[in-house]
Design an enzyme around this catalytic site. Structure first.
Site, PDB file in Angstrom:
ATOM      1  NE  ARG A   1      84.603  75.305  23.914  1.00  0.00           N
ATOM      2  CZ  ARG A   1      85.645  75.999  24.934  1.00  0.00           C
ATOM      3  NH1 ARG A   1      86.376  76.093  23.802  1.00  0.00           N
ATOM      4  NH2 ARG A   1      85.887  75.904  25.793  1.00  0.00           N
TER       5      ARG A   1
ATOM      6  CB  ALA B   1      81.838  76.814  26.701  1.00  0.00           C
ATOM      7  CB  SER B   2      84.027  72.529  30.627  1.00  0.00           C
ATOM      8  OG  SER B   2      83.128  72.724  31.522  1.00  0.00           O
ATOM      9  CB  SER B   3      89.110  72.528  29.351  1.00  0.00           C
ATOM     10  OG  SER B   3      90.058  71.554  29.162  1.00  0.00           O
ATOM     11  N   PRO B   4      87.461  71.634  26.065  1.00  0.00           N
ATOM     12  CG  PRO B   4      87.786  72.588  24.204  1.00  0.00           C
ATOM     13  CD  PRO B   4      87.803  72.709  25.687  1.00  0.00           C
TER      14      PRO B   4
END
Length: 358
Positions: free
Chosen positions: A17, A83-86
């Site tokens: 990420r 960048a969304s929550s993993p």
């Protein structure tokens, strides 16, 4: 031999990420209302902690018209890329279940991270086509992907249109909230293929499977929160509430607390039929409902309703019907998309929810 399936969790390792996070951004840990600035050069420990945790990282404000600064991010400017929550990304990929060799359409390139994850899961970047309306975001995503050694096909265009010239696809992965599901996505996904998206009316992960007859049917899964598809932001359920309409005031028939904090199944009914979900405050119950044209507010043992619909009356009828149906949960509900319409259903994918409740 069946196609090989790679694990989404492994993809998070193989496509790190941090390659998709800018040096400066606004971080919001999952499950909290507070955000904070991260700067890789000034405070690398905080930057890495945000990147390597279940934290949403906002990378753009106001479609790029407002500079991303600590001051602007802390104000009310709307984040328009992240960048969304993993954990949430992993849930979407798990429901999408892409296999090696699958061709995937992604709607909403964003930072490029999920396009990179999909490249790993399908066995090669040539299997992935990602479309975004923002040319600047697409260019930045391409640079991020190059740093990861990946080059999926990136297209600048309106996500609702898909990419018809490269269809059909085995999977369609949507990374922005959708109120009205474009039938083009169903057309561009092969029969038996899967479409996964954040369904904006109830903010739930929705997994659809395309059928041979050209329809798509699916069910709700995890809660999610995503920015709404740009082309659908200006499509509320109605217009502005009619402030000049005379209010209708009556005494309450029931304790309003019975409608607060609805379980997921009842929440879907409220959001679908009413347009909103009841909520309250700690300093006394104040419960506004709205659909864009009408509003209902509860205070001091009375309900005040304005606009063409009596929304509180409708909410009470829905609650009573929900009780009579045996308190159905999400496992009994879903969405059907046809060339003519989309609708939420209860038990039978061919029968829309009874809109007589309106």
């Amino acid at each position: 031999m069946a196609p090989h399936t790679r694990c989404p969790a492994d993809a998070l390792i193989h496509v790190p990420r941090h390659l998709f996070i800018p040096a400066q951004a606004w971080a919001k840990p999952a499950g909290t209302g507070a955000g904070h600035w991260i700067d890789r050069e000034a405070d690398p420990a905080t930057w890495w902690r945000a990147v390597c945790s279940d934290t949403v990282v906002f990378t753009q404000l106001d479609d790029g018209r407002t500079e991303l600064t600590p001051e602007n991010a802390a104000k009310t400017y709307a984040p328009t890329c992240s960048a969304s929550s993993p954990l949430l990304v992993n849930a979407f990929l798990r429901h999408l279940a892409p296999r090696s060799g699958d061709r995937v359409l992604e709607v909403g390139t964003g930072t490029g991270w999920t396009a990179g994850l999909l490249s790993y899961l399908t066995g090669g970047p040539e299997q992935v086509v990602s479309v975004d309306i923002d040319a600047g975001l697409s260019a930045a995503a391409a640079a991020n992907l190059r740093s990861a050694g990946l080059a999926p096909r990136l297209v600048v265009g309106e996500g609702e249109a898909g990419v018809p010239g490269l269809a059909p696809f085995d999977r369609t992965h949507v990374t922005c909230g959708v109120r009205e599901i474009p039938y083009t996505w169903v057309e561009q996904t092969r029969p038996g293929g899967v479409i996964v998206m954040p369904y904006a009316p109830v903010m739930r992960l929705l997994r659809l499977k395309v059928r041979d007859d050209g329809t798509a049917v699916g069910r709700f899964h995890e809660e999610c929160a995503f920015m709404v598809l740009r082309g659908q932001r200006g499509r509320p359920a109605g217009g502005d509430v009619d402030a000049d309409a005379p209010p209708r005031v009556r005494k309450l028939n029931r304790d309003p607390a019975t409608l607060l904090h609805p379980p997921p199944g009842l929440q879907v009914l409220f959001d679908t039929v009413v347009g909103d979900t009841p909520w309250g405050t700690e300093d006394g119950v104040i419960t506004p409902l709205g659909d864009g044209l009408s509003r209902a507010t509860v205070r001091g043992g009375q309900v005040t309703q304005t606009g063409p619909r009596d929304l509180w009356d409708t909410a009470e009828r829905i609650y009573d019907a929900w009780l009579g149906l045996g308190r159905p949960g999400l496992e009994r509900m879903g969405v059907t998309v046809t060339p003519e319409e989309q609708f939420v259903w209860l038990d039978d994918p061919a029968v829309p929810l009874s809109y007589t409740w309106k």
